[in-house]
Design a protein around this motif. Sequence first.
Motif, PDB file in Angstrom:
ATOM      1  N   ILE A  39       2.933  10.598   1.026  1.00  0.00           N
ATOM      2  CA  ILE A  39       1.617  11.169   1.303  1.00  0.00           C
ATOM      3  C   ILE A  39       1.753  12.325   2.295  1.00  0.00           C
ATOM      4  CG2 ILE A  39      -0.657  10.664   2.320  1.00  0.00           C
ATOM      5  CD1 ILE A  39      -0.212   7.759   1.177  1.00  0.00           C
TER       6      ILE A  39
ATOM      7  N   THR B 284       3.111   1.109   0.659  1.00  0.00           N
ATOM      8  CA  THR B 284       1.650   0.970   0.734  1.00  0.00           C
ATOM      9  C   THR B 284       1.208  -0.487   0.898  1.00  0.00           C
ATOM     10  OG1 THR B 284       1.493   0.919  -1.670  1.00  0.00           O
ATOM     11  CG2 THR B 284       1.222   3.057  -0.617  1.00  0.00           C
TER      12      THR B 284
ATOM     13  N   VAL C  38      -0.946  -1.854   4.077  1.00  0.00           N
ATOM     14  CA  VAL C  38      -2.266  -2.476   3.922  1.00  0.00           C
ATOM     15  C   VAL C  38      -2.267  -3.876   4.539  1.00  0.00           C
ATOM     16  CG1 VAL C  38      -3.919  -3.357   2.224  1.00  0.00           C
ATOM     17  CG2 VAL C  38      -2.882  -1.128   1.918  1.00  0.00           C
TER      18      VAL C  38
ATOM     19  N   TRP D 237       0.265  -4.344 -17.437  1.00  0.00           N
ATOM     20  CA  TRP D 237      -0.913  -3.952 -16.646  1.00  0.00           C
ATOM     21  C   TRP D 237      -1.755  -5.190 -16.311  1.00  0.00           C
ATOM     22  CZ3 TRP D 237      -5.853  -3.317 -15.158  1.00  0.00           C
ATOM     23  CH2 TRP D 237      -6.158  -2.194 -14.388  1.00  0.00           C
TER      24      TRP D 237
ATOM     25  N   VAL E 291      -0.089  -3.529 -11.132  1.00  0.00           N
ATOM     26  CA  VAL E 291      -0.501  -2.118 -11.143  1.00  0.00           C
ATOM     27  C   VAL E 291      -1.799  -1.963 -10.355  1.00  0.00           C
ATOM     28  CG1 VAL E 291      -1.125  -0.148 -12.609  1.00  0.00           C
ATOM     29  CG2 VAL E 291       0.613  -1.765 -13.382  1.00  0.00           C
TER      30      VAL E 291
ATOM     31  N   HIS F  80      -1.123  -2.127  -6.710  1.00  0.00           N
ATOM     32  CA  HIS F  80      -0.530  -0.884  -6.196  1.00  0.00           C
ATOM     33  C   HIS F  80      -1.587   0.209  -6.027  1.00  0.00           C
ATOM     34  CE1 HIS F  80       3.606  -2.346  -7.809  1.00  0.00           C
ATOM     35  NE2 HIS F  80       3.341  -2.809  -6.606  1.00  0.00           N
ATOM     36  N   HIS F  81      -2.559   0.259  -6.940  1.00  0.00           N
ATOM     37  CA  HIS F  81      -3.621   1.265  -6.818  1.00  0.00           C
ATOM     38  C   HIS F  81      -4.502   0.973  -5.607  1.00  0.00           C
ATOM     39  CE1 HIS F  81      -3.007   3.895 -10.204  1.00  0.00           C
ATOM     40  NE2 HIS F  81      -2.793   2.856 -10.984  1.00  0.00           N
ATOM     41  N   ILE F  82      -4.839  -0.301  -5.414  1.00  0.00           N
ATOM     42  CA  ILE F  82      -5.676  -0.670  -4.262  1.00  0.00           C
ATOM     43  C   ILE F  82      -4.915  -0.361  -2.966  1.00  0.00           C
ATOM     44  CG2 ILE F  82      -6.759  -2.618  -3.030  1.00  0.00           C
ATOM     45  CD1 ILE F  82      -7.319  -3.862  -5.810  1.00  0.00           C
ATOM     46  N   ALA F  83      -3.623  -0.735  -2.944  1.00  0.00           N
ATOM     47  CA  ALA F  83      -2.801  -0.494  -1.746  1.00  0.00           C
ATOM     48  C   ALA F  83      -2.653   0.998  -1.474  1.00  0.00           C
ATOM     49  CB  ALA F  83      -1.427  -1.146  -1.918  1.00  0.00           C
ATOM     50  N   TYR F  84      -2.440   1.773  -2.544  1.00  0.00           N
ATOM     51  CA  TYR F  84      -2.263   3.218  -2.372  1.00  0.00           C
ATOM     52  C   TYR F  84      -3.527   3.849  -1.789  1.00  0.00           C
ATOM     53  CZ  TYR F  84      -1.632   8.158  -3.411  1.00  0.00           C
ATOM     54  OH  TYR F  84      -1.569   9.518  -3.308  1.00  0.00           O
TER      55      TYR F  84
ATOM     56  N   ALA G 132      -5.853   2.504   0.006  1.00  0.00           N
ATOM     57  CA  ALA G 132      -6.039   2.122   1.412  1.00  0.00           C
ATOM     58  C   ALA G 132      -5.010   2.805   2.311  1.00  0.00           C
ATOM     59  CB  ALA G 132      -5.930   0.605   1.545  1.00  0.00           C
ATOM     60  N   ALA G 133      -3.741   2.823   1.873  1.00  0.00           N
ATOM     61  CA  ALA G 133      -2.675   3.406   2.702  1.00  0.00           C
ATOM     62  C   ALA G 133      -2.883   4.912   2.869  1.00  0.00           C
ATOM     63  CB  ALA G 133      -1.313   3.125   2.076  1.00  0.00           C
ATOM     64  N   ARG G 134      -3.321   5.581   1.798  1.00  0.00           N
ATOM     65  CA  ARG G 134      -3.560   7.031   1.899  1.00  0.00           C
ATOM     66  C   ARG G 134      -4.641   7.322   2.936  1.00  0.00           C
ATOM     67  NH1 ARG G 134      -5.443  10.070  -3.307  1.00  0.00           N
ATOM     68  NH2 ARG G 134      -7.178   8.665  -2.986  1.00  0.00           N
TER      69      ARG G 134
ATOM     70  N   SER H 208      -6.848  -5.540   2.297  1.00  0.00           N
ATOM     71  CA  SER H 208      -5.795  -6.418   2.807  1.00  0.00           C
ATOM     72  C   SER H 208      -5.927  -7.865   2.295  1.00  0.00           C
ATOM     73  CB  SER H 208      -5.791  -6.382   4.335  1.00  0.00           C
ATOM     74  OG  SER H 208      -4.840  -7.275   4.835  1.00  0.00           O
TER      75      SER H 208
ATOM     76  N   MET I 139      -4.789  -8.288  -1.330  1.00  0.00           N
ATOM     77  CA  MET I 139      -3.350  -8.199  -1.570  1.00  0.00           C
ATOM     78  C   MET I 139      -2.687  -9.581  -1.559  1.00  0.00           C
ATOM     79  SD  MET I 139      -2.203  -5.220  -2.132  1.00  0.00           S
ATOM     80  CE  MET I 139      -3.666  -4.574  -2.852  1.00  0.00           C
ATOM     81  N   ASN I 140      -3.292 -10.500  -0.834  1.00  0.00           N
ATOM     82  CA  ASN I 140      -2.690 -11.844  -0.737  1.00  0.00           C
ATOM     83  C   ASN I 140      -3.198 -12.810  -1.806  1.00  0.00           C
ATOM     84  OD1 ASN I 140      -1.184 -11.180   1.587  1.00  0.00           O
ATOM     85  ND2 ASN I 140      -3.043 -11.371   2.825  1.00  0.00           N
TER      86      ASN I 140
ATOM     87  N   MET J  36     -11.505   0.017  -2.945  1.00  0.00           N
ATOM     88  CA  MET J  36     -10.678   1.227  -2.895  1.00  0.00           C
ATOM     89  C   MET J  36     -11.370   2.402  -2.219  1.00  0.00           C
ATOM     90  SD  MET J  36      -9.223   0.858  -6.772  1.00  0.00           S
ATOM     91  CE  MET J  36      -7.983   2.118  -6.777  1.00  0.00           C
TER      92      MET J  36
END
Lengths: 106, 302
Positions: free
Chosen positions: A12, A82, A86, B184, B189, B192-196, B198-200, B213, B216-217, B268
């Motif tokens: 990023i 990521t 998170v 899928w 997948v 990873h989209h949810i994590a991406y 949030a991380a971005r 968060s 994810m668990n 997201m």
Amino acid sequence: MYASDRGSVASISTAIGGTEAGERQRLSLEVIAQTDDPLLAETSVSAAIAAGRAQALCEQIARRIQSKEIVNVTVGREVIDTVKMVKGQQRFGKLRIAATCAVRQP
Amino acid sequence: VNASQRVDDWLMAPIPRWRLARLQAIVVIFALGYLLVRIQIFWSLGRNTASAVQRFEPVGVWFWLDQPLRRDVWLALFVATVVAGIASLSRWLSRASTVSFAAGFLLVTTYRNSWGQLMWFENLTAVHLAVLAFVPINRATLVARCKRSRDTVTGWPMVICALSTVIAYCLAGVAKLRIGGLGWASGDVLAHHIAYSAARLQALGARSSPLASPIMNQRWLLHAGALLTLTLELSAPLILIIGRRRRRVAMAWCAVMWVFHVLIAATMFVVFPYHLAGLAALPVWWATRSEPETDELLRWPK
């Protein structure tokens, strides 16, 4: 939409502040790109790096910093896990530095 | 009755004029509001700074451009689009104003998408506007046009709008299977989209969703979410067939799709305004209710 797998590691484009003690601090969207849109902010940083204007961007960001704790700015691509970020297991990723600059306090 | 006759009956079945007029009014008001709320972003596209010009990657109807439009040309196009939108809501309604607004919305949003950030949800609004531009003209005030009456018109614009919605969802499902494969459905997948997302946000100093968060668990939740997403998207065209006989199925599908977009926004922080406003699903709901106006409906609050 959302069809491809991004994987858990992402790169990023962003800018990070540094304190005198060597700690890193997140900068706001407003400071990084004068926007409230994260997509636009990332695109503008990424475009600046790609166009070789990272140093100029870094200095622009440094001029917008109000916090006295932050003494320098680094612009680059942050490689992040990521999922770990998170989950709170990672605060910062590995930064591929494109430019650094000092914050001139008024 | 052969298949072509059935399709013909389906497309040409009469529906209340007010229902089509309301759909047209709602979609135009949304599109106009969308342009005005984001006016700063659209206006700034005329700046043509050196860094902006470097990012210019024309897409769609602007594919032929090799450099951004001149500032005055861009601003004139934007203003003309807004004026056409206002005209199509007024007594000055004409085929020219509705078609101009539909074309203008497509041009303006596609130009906005030519700077490296694709907003695909704008395409469905553009398609609906284009179809609704051909709704039979009724030169009256907006309120009068939308008032309940016994007038009927052929319902093909409603059906085409509904078809474009379900086809868009179905294509999204097909793309997931084509690119991501059956994997899928595992939920990875989606995770990873949810994590991406949030991380971005975190990396850019913004707040991310507090739900990212905990989700994810919950592997089972991600798996169920992925399966449900694929099922809803791939089965979307069936709703137009089943929903005509069982309206509750169509209503349930529309409600679930709305909840689906609420969950995307909540986990997201990615907002699809047209879908969240319920406008993507509205024609599906109304198209599955194609019977002419009844006395019972007319008794409903006027």
